[in-house]
Design an enzyme around this catalytic site. Structure first.
Site, PDB file in Angstrom:
ATOM      1  NE  ARG A 240     -20.103  17.649 -28.982  1.00  0.00           N
ATOM      2  CZ  ARG A 240     -19.238  18.236 -28.157  1.00  0.00           C
ATOM      3  NH1 ARG A 240     -18.016  17.763 -28.028  1.00  0.00           N
ATOM      4  NH2 ARG A 240     -19.590  19.303 -27.465  1.00  0.00           N
ATOM      5  CD  GLU A 269     -19.642  11.181 -25.986  1.00  0.00           C
ATOM      6  OE1 GLU A 269     -18.745  10.854 -26.790  1.00  0.00           O
ATOM      7  OE2 GLU A 269     -19.570  12.170 -25.239  1.00  0.00           O
ATOM      8  CG  HIS A 287     -16.667  13.836 -24.212  1.00  0.00           C
ATOM      9  ND1 HIS A 287     -17.816  13.916 -24.964  1.00  0.00           N
ATOM     10  CD2 HIS A 287     -16.072  15.050 -24.333  1.00  0.00           C
ATOM     11  CE1 HIS A 287     -17.913  15.120 -25.500  1.00  0.00           C
ATOM     12  NE2 HIS A 287     -16.860  15.829 -25.132  1.00  0.00           N
TER      13      HIS A 287
HETATM   14  C1  8YV Z   1     -17.076  19.225 -22.564  1.00  0.00           C
HETATM   15  C2  8YV Z   1     -16.583  19.390 -25.019  1.00  0.00           C
HETATM   16  O1  8YV Z   1     -16.453  18.831 -21.403  1.00  0.00           O
HETATM   17  O2  8YV Z   1     -16.500  21.716 -24.836  1.00  0.00           O
HETATM   18  C3  8YV Z   1     -16.871  20.753 -25.486  1.00  0.00           C
HETATM   19  O3  8YV Z   1     -17.497  20.890 -26.552  1.00  0.00           O
HETATM   20  O4  8YV Z   1     -16.736  18.454 -25.732  1.00  0.00           O
HETATM   21  C4  8YV Z   1     -16.039  19.171 -23.643  1.00  0.00           C
HETATM   22  O5  8YV Z   1     -15.078  20.128 -23.371  1.00  0.00           O
HETATM   23  C5  8YV Z   1     -18.240  18.365 -22.800  1.00  0.00           C
HETATM   24  O6  8YV Z   1     -19.012  18.836 -23.865  1.00  0.00           O
HETATM   25  C6  8YV Z   1     -19.105  18.244 -21.586  1.00  0.00           C
HETATM   26  O7  8YV Z   1     -20.140  17.385 -21.865  1.00  0.00           O
END
Ligand code: 8YV
Length: 330
Positions: A240, A269, A287
């Protein structure tokens, strides 16, 4: 009996919308407008459920403004957009999409590690810019991956997947740090050795971040931590934004205090710190660690399953706060 109403807050597979529409009155956002908070709250009025994709903040204020809301189904394994304590207190269930994205995300973490260590994008930009006019012995010489030391911060499912790839596929010496130590069988399967954070920073040739974001992990890698890493080390973040202090990282990269970084996630982001855009020794992706067609479908299916199973039978598949069920809104 009339159908319950739900909101799908971002564009998603049409098949997912069609499936949800068999059970609910669906308000969808297939034009993928980025709603501000007031608009999201307005759209949520009268809705029993919401399909979120990770960027929508669900907190006490929103829950108070949306008294009909009973479930927030995130299409993501991470759920730092949820104030889970506020949701539990309000009797609102949160769900996420674990497991279905583990291997795909671990693949991408490893891809980013390889691209970073072997300077893939930097050398491609050089070639595309027409700058390749002769071979040179040290041209884009990068960091060795095979046989080197892989450090993993955050050893959940995805961290373990990256460890297995490193240990079994690339003969890496794997060390990790985590809030809690894994059991001996899991450590053996990953061929991973538990170390404290200072040792991890000091010994890793390639450090991969896979820990969840929380106030406790904010800037877990900042100037002080970067200073403890080897000047030849690389850093990869598929976890993150906010876990890394991006300004401090850009400075460390510019001053070559670490060799390179690979980043799939950023503070604030989709904005990216401008200094990261100007340093050459960083691989940047928007991402996309879980972004394969099959996995994104599996994530969407699981989020939809959670909405359907909970709102029609009271049985969510992957609840984050099952304790909310005791005081659940009706
Ligand atoms: C997602 C992610 O695509 O699953 C998660 O926590 O970071 C990614 O797989 C993302 O969060 C979508 O905004």
């Amino acid at each position: 009996m009339s159908k319950l109403s739900i909101l799908v807050a971002r564009a998603i597979f049409p098949e997912t919308i069609a499936r949800l529409a068999q059970c609910f009155e669906v308000t969808a956002n297939q034009s993928d407008d980025l709603w501000d908070r007031a608009t999201l709250i307005e759209k949520l009025r009268g809705k029993a459920g919401v399909f979120t994709t990770g960027g929508e903040r669900i907190d006490a204020e929103l829950l108070a403004a949306c008294p009909d809301l009973r479930i927030c189904a995130n299409m993501a394994v991470g759920y730092n957009n949820f104030d889970l304590a506020a949701m539990t207190a309000a009797g609102v269930l949160g769900t996420n999409t674990p497991d279905v994205l583990t291997e795909t995300t671990a693949d991408f973490g490893f891809a980013l590690l390889l691209a970073t260590a072997r300077r893939l994008t930097e050398s491609e930009h050089f070639l595309r810019a027409g700058q390749w006019n002769k071979w040179a012995f040290d041209m884009f010489a990068g960091a060795e991956v095979n046989g080197s030391t892989l450090g993993i911060l955050g050893m959940g499912r995805i961290g373990q997947g990256i460890a297995r790839r490193g240990a079994h596929g690339f003969g890496m010496n794997v060390i990790y740090h985590n809030r809690s130590r894994l059991d001996a069988a899991t450590e053996a399967a990953c061929k991973a050795r538990y170390v404290d954070k200072a040792t991890l920073l000091r010994e890793a040739d390639h450090l991969v971040l896979v820990l969840p974001y929380s106030p406790a992990s904010h800037h877990a890698i900042g100037a002080a931590e970067l200073a403890q890493m080897k000047p030849t080390a690389t850093l990869v973040n598929v976890a993150r934004g906010g876990i890394v202090d991006d300004a401090a990282l850009a400075q460390a990269l510019r001053e070559r205090r670490i060799a390179a970084a690979g980043l799939d996630v950023f503070e604030g982001e989709p904005r990216v710190h401008p200094d990261l855009l100007t340093v050459p020794n960083v691989v940047l992706t928007p991402h996309i660690a879980s972004a394969t067609v099959r996995t994104r479908r599996a994530m969407a299916d699981l989020a939809a399953d959670n909405l359907i199973n909970f709102l029609t039978q009271g049985q969510p598949k992957t609840p984050l706060n099952p304790e909310a069920l005791a005081g659940a809104r009706r």
